[in-house]
Design a protein around this motif. Structure first.
Motif, PDB file in Angstrom:
ATOM      1  N   CYS A  48      66.469  36.715  39.798  1.00 38.45           N
ATOM      2  CA  CYS A  48      66.178  35.244  39.849  1.00 38.45           C
ATOM      3  C   CYS A  48      64.704  34.893  39.248  1.00 38.45           C
ATOM      4  N   ALA A  49      64.008  35.799  39.602  1.00 38.86           N
ATOM      5  CA  ALA A  49      62.489  35.425  39.034  1.00 38.86           C
ATOM      6  C   ALA A  49      62.504  35.880  37.842  1.00 38.86           C
ATOM      7  N   HIS A  50      63.336  36.959  37.381  1.00 36.89           N
ATOM      8  CA  HIS A  50      63.344  37.098  35.826  1.00 36.89           C
ATOM      9  C   HIS A  50      63.860  35.845  35.086  1.00 36.89           C
ATOM     10  N   ALA A  51      64.950  35.354  35.520  1.00 36.88           N
ATOM     11  CA  ALA A  51      65.553  34.077  35.051  1.00 36.88           C
ATOM     12  C   ALA A  51      64.676  32.846  34.799  1.00 36.88           C
ATOM     13  N   PHE A  52      64.097  32.777  35.932  1.00 32.60           N
ATOM     14  CA  PHE A  52      63.408  31.577  36.040  1.00 32.60           C
ATOM     15  C   PHE A  52      61.650  31.623  35.638  1.00 32.60           C
ATOM     16  N   CYS A  53      61.213  32.700  35.319  1.00 34.71           N
ATOM     17  CA  CYS A  53      59.888  32.601  34.967  1.00 34.71           C
ATOM     18  C   CYS A  53      59.632  32.411  33.556  1.00 34.71           C
ATOM     19  N   ALA A  54      58.348  32.054  33.130  1.00 39.97           N
ATOM     20  CA  ALA A  54      57.976  31.661  31.734  1.00 39.97           C
ATOM     21  C   ALA A  54      58.438  32.709  30.850  1.00 39.97           C
ATOM     22  N   PRO A  55      58.967  32.201  29.782  1.00 39.71           N
ATOM     23  CA  PRO A  55      59.497  33.323  28.869  1.00 39.71           C
ATOM     24  C   PRO A  55      58.367  34.247  28.239  1.00 39.71           C
ATOM     25  N   ASP A  56      57.475  34.360  28.997  1.00 36.01           N
ATOM     26  CA  ASP A  56      56.380  35.425  28.529  1.00 36.01           C
ATOM     27  C   ASP A  56      56.949  36.908  28.784  1.00 36.01           C
ATOM     28  N   GLY A  57      56.817  37.317  27.490  1.00 40.98           N
ATOM     29  CA  GLY A  57      57.499  38.621  27.579  1.00 40.98           C
ATOM     30  C   GLY A  57      57.016  39.745  28.346  1.00 40.98           C
ATOM     31  N   LYS A  58      55.623  39.408  28.591  1.00 42.61           N
ATOM     32  CA  LYS A  58      54.761  40.614  29.603  1.00 42.61           C
ATOM     33  C   LYS A  58      55.470  40.485  30.851  1.00 42.61           C
ATOM     34  N   ILE A  59      55.530  39.274  31.438  1.00 42.18           N
ATOM     35  CA  ILE A  59      55.973  38.956  32.977  1.00 42.18           C
ATOM     36  C   ILE A  59      57.568  39.491  32.882  1.00 42.18           C
ATOM     37  N   LYS A  60      58.414  39.172  32.064  1.00 40.64           N
ATOM     38  CA  LYS A  60      59.686  39.561  31.999  1.00 40.64           C
ATOM     39  C   LYS A  60      59.932  40.999  31.939  1.00 40.64           C
ATOM     40  N   THR A  61      58.852  41.670  30.989  1.00 40.93           N
ATOM     41  CA  THR A  61      59.208  43.171  30.998  1.00 40.93           C
ATOM     42  C   THR A  61      58.616  43.868  32.041  1.00 40.93           C
ATOM     43  N   GLY A  62      57.601  43.404  32.811  1.00 43.78           N
ATOM     44  CA  GLY A  62      57.507  43.735  33.870  1.00 43.78           C
ATOM     45  C   GLY A  62      58.512  43.908  35.009  1.00 43.78           C
ATOM     46  N   LEU A  63      59.316  42.817  35.095  1.00 38.90           N
ATOM     47  CA  LEU A  63      60.283  42.619  36.048  1.00 38.90           C
ATOM     48  C   LEU A  63      61.334  43.381  35.434  1.00 38.90           C
ATOM     49  N   ASP A  64      61.735  43.699  34.243  1.00 41.69           N
ATOM     50  CA  ASP A  64      62.739  44.544  33.758  1.00 41.69           C
ATOM     51  C   ASP A  64      62.432  45.959  34.306  1.00 41.69           C
ATOM     52  N   TYR A  65      61.202  46.407  34.104  1.00 43.17           N
ATOM     53  CA  TYR A  65      60.865  47.639  34.629  1.00 43.17           C
ATOM     54  C   TYR A  65      60.928  48.002  36.183  1.00 43.17           C
ATOM     55  N   GLY A  66      60.742  46.826  36.948  1.00 40.60           N
ATOM     56  CA  GLY A  66      60.900  46.868  38.469  1.00 40.60           C
ATOM     57  C   GLY A  66      62.411  46.975  38.838  1.00 40.60           C
ATOM     58  N   ILE A  67      62.927  46.182  38.139  1.00 43.91           N
ATOM     59  CA  ILE A  67      64.674  46.241  38.283  1.00 43.91           C
ATOM     60  C   ILE A  67      65.252  47.623  38.199  1.00 43.91           C
ATOM     61  N   ALA A  68      64.837  48.297  36.850  1.00 42.84           N
ATOM     62  CA  ALA A  68      65.421  49.447  36.558  1.00 42.84           C
ATOM     63  C   ALA A  68      65.001  50.504  37.453  1.00 42.84           C
ATOM     64  N   GLY A  69      63.680  50.468  37.912  1.00 43.56           N
ATOM     65  CA  GLY A  69      63.281  51.486  38.930  1.00 43.56           C
ATOM     66  C   GLY A  69      64.006  51.313  40.171  1.00 43.56           C
ATOM     67  N   ILE A  70      64.057  50.003  40.663  1.00 43.78           N
ATOM     68  CA  ILE A  70      64.757  49.856  41.961  1.00 43.78           C
ATOM     69  C   ILE A  70      66.056  50.388  41.753  1.00 43.78           C
ATOM     70  N   SER A  71      66.887  49.997  40.779  1.00 41.49           N
ATOM     71  CA  SER A  71      68.444  50.383  40.330  1.00 41.49           C
ATOM     72  C   SER A  71      68.506  51.815  40.492  1.00 41.49           C
ATOM     73  N   ALA A  72      67.493  52.537  39.774  1.00 42.65           N
ATOM     74  CA  ALA A  72      67.387  53.945  39.923  1.00 42.65           C
ATOM     75  C   ALA A  72      67.419  54.437  41.299  1.00 42.65           C
TER      76      ALA A  72
END
Length: 155
Positions: A65-89
């Motif tokens: 949800c944070a990924h979907a609603f955060c500003a379209p700044d690529g750095k924030i979304k990329t950081g959230l992507d890394y977090g999501i991938a790590g937690i999913s692993a």
């Protein structure tokens, strides 16, 4: 006071990530939960795997949800992507690897919970990787685009 009148735009990966995390959060509680307590009221090891997976499901839902609603700044979304991938692993490794499950293959925790957790965690990892790849592809295309002179000239 400055008011942003632009509408919120969601990427396809944002929507898919939220849907998958909602389905997993509901599923781990309703559709594919771990085994019930034993007759004497004690819990098997799979109970604790289920508790950890419930916590991971909520964390993934919050991050999606944070990924979907955060500003379209690529750095924030990329950081959230890394977090999501790590937690999913981590979620991928919990049932049967980090926390043992019941011995019999027919038990609910082995037959359903472990299978669906692996499927959902791989899906979340792939969605996060796809989002990062799409961001860097878009950033690379914008970097190599010819700058416009801004004078209305045809190029």
């Amino acid at each position: 006071m400055i008011v942003n009148k632009e509408k919120i735009k969601f990427a396809v990966t944002d929507i898919i990530m939220v849907i998958v995390s909602v389905l997993y959060t509901i599923g781990i509680r309703a559709w594919f939960p771990v085994c019930e307590p034993m007759e004497d009221g004690s819990f098997m090891a799979c109970h604790w795997a289920g508790e950890v997976l419930k916590a991971i499901s909520i964390l993934l839902l919050v991050l999606a949800c944070a990924h979907a609603f955060c500003a379209p700044d690529g750095k924030i979304k990329t950081g959230l992507d890394y977090g999501i991938a790590g937690i999913s692993a981590l979620g991928f490794c919990i049932p049967g690897r980090v926390i043992s499950l019941c011995k019999m293959a027919e038990m609910r925790c082995r037959a359903n919970t472990q299978l669906w957790t692996i499927i959902f965690m791989i899906a979340m990892i792939l969605i996060a990787i796809a989002d990062v790849v799409l961001y860097f592809t878009k950033a690379s295309d914008e970097k190599h685009a010819r700058p416009s002179s801004g004078r209305g000239e045809k190029e």
